[in-house]
Scaffold this active site. Structure first.
Site, short mmCIF file in Angstrom:
data_model
loop_
_atom_site.label_atom_id
_atom_site.label_comp_id
_atom_site.label_asym_id
_atom_site.label_seq_id
_atom_site.Cartn_x
_atom_site.Cartn_y
_atom_site.Cartn_z
N ASN A 45 0.84 -1.20 0.00
CA ASN A 45 0.00 0.00 0.00
C ASN A 45 0.87 1.25 0.00
O ASN A 45 1.96 1.27 0.59
CB ASN A 45 -1.02 0.00 1.14
N GLU A 47 0.32 5.26 0.64
CA GLU A 47 -0.62 6.30 1.09
C GLU A 47 -0.20 7.67 0.60
O GLU A 47 0.89 7.85 0.03
CB GLU A 47 -0.73 6.25 2.63
N CYS A 56 -4.13 0.64 -2.63
CA CYS A 56 -4.01 -0.60 -1.86
C CYS A 56 -2.92 -1.50 -2.42
O CYS A 56 -2.60 -1.46 -3.62
CB CYS A 56 -5.32 -1.36 -1.88
N GLU A 58 -2.95 -4.77 -2.97
CA GLU A 58 -3.32 -5.78 -3.97
C GLU A 58 -3.55 -5.15 -5.33
O GLU A 58 -3.26 -5.75 -6.37
CB GLU A 58 -4.53 -6.62 -3.52
N CYS A 90 -10.68 -4.49 -0.17
CA CYS A 90 -11.78 -3.52 -0.23
C CYS A 90 -12.60 -3.77 -1.50
O CYS A 90 -12.19 -4.51 -2.40
CB CYS A 90 -11.23 -2.09 -0.19
N CYS A 93 -10.83 -3.05 -4.84
CA CYS A 93 -9.84 -4.08 -5.21
C CYS A 93 -10.53 -5.35 -5.70
O CYS A 93 -10.04 -6.01 -6.61
CB CYS A 93 -8.94 -4.39 -4.02
N1 THU Z 1 -5.33 -1.48 2.46
C1 THU Z 1 -4.74 -2.29 1.54
O1 THU Z 1 -3.66 -2.00 1.03
N2 THU Z 1 -5.36 -3.45 1.22
C2 THU Z 1 -6.46 -3.95 1.85
O2 THU Z 1 -6.89 -5.04 1.55
C3 THU Z 1 -7.12 -3.14 2.89
C4 THU Z 1 -6.61 -1.75 3.05
C5 THU Z 1 -4.60 -0.27 2.88
C6 THU Z 1 -5.13 1.05 2.40
C7 THU Z 1 -4.56 1.99 3.47
O3 THU Z 1 -3.23 2.35 3.15
C8 THU Z 1 -4.52 1.15 4.72
O4 THU Z 1 -4.61 -0.20 4.29
C9 THU Z 1 -5.62 1.43 5.71
O5 THU Z 1 -6.85 1.46 5.08
#
Ligand code: THU
Length: 132
Positions: A45, A47, A56, A58, A90, A93
């Site tokens: 991930n 941000e 995200c 994935e 999510c 994704c």
């Molecule tokens: N996130 C992911 O990378 N994948 C998931 O399956 C769930 C959420 C990340 C997005 C964000 O950077 C952090 O987790 C919190 O939401």
């Protein structure tokens, strides 16, 4: 799923998680996708100060595979931090995974860093995905 493949996916996703840029949530995620070619691609991930621009793990793994020329994915594994909630993918994704899944029931593994996994089918996590 074949346990040797699960181990490879765990390894790749764990390595990718080390590179997670999660300075706002502190929730580090790694992912690995197995492509039809047999190659495995990782993602983490990433941000952003403008929170909605966060990507995200994935989706980054899927996009790395597509950028390398892959078009069909056979499995995905997502690993989260040891002390947090499990990283169920999510909704966005799930739809992106459905675009490139080689079959609707593609395995989706949700893992902890100690290697414990829950296995789902993509079509149980996202029934009636949008397709054109
Ligand atoms: N996130 C992911 O990378 N994948 C998931 O399956 C769930 C959420 C990340 C997005 C964000 O950077 C952090 O987790 C919190 O939401």
């Amino acid at each position: 799923m074949d346990q040797a493949i699960v181990q490879k996916l765990l390894q790749k996703a764990g390595e990718a998680r080390k590179n997670a840029y999660a300075v706002y949530s502190g929730y580090t995620v790694g992912a690995a996708v197995l492509a039809e070619s047999g190659e495995i691609y990782g993602g983490c991930n990433v941000e952003n100060a403008s929170y909605g621009l966060t990507m995200c793990a994935e989706r980054n793994a899927v996009f790395a595979a597509v950028a390398a020329g892959e078009r069909k994915l056979c499995a995905v594994l997502i690993v989260g931090p040891p002390d947090g909630e499990k990283p169920y993918p999510c909704g966005a994704c799930r739809q992106v995974l459905a675009e490139f899944a080689e079959e609707p029931g593609m395995p989706v593994l949700v893992a902890a860093p100690d290697g414990t996994c829950e296995e789902y089918r993509l079509d149980e996590l996202l029934p009636y995905s949008f397709q054109l």
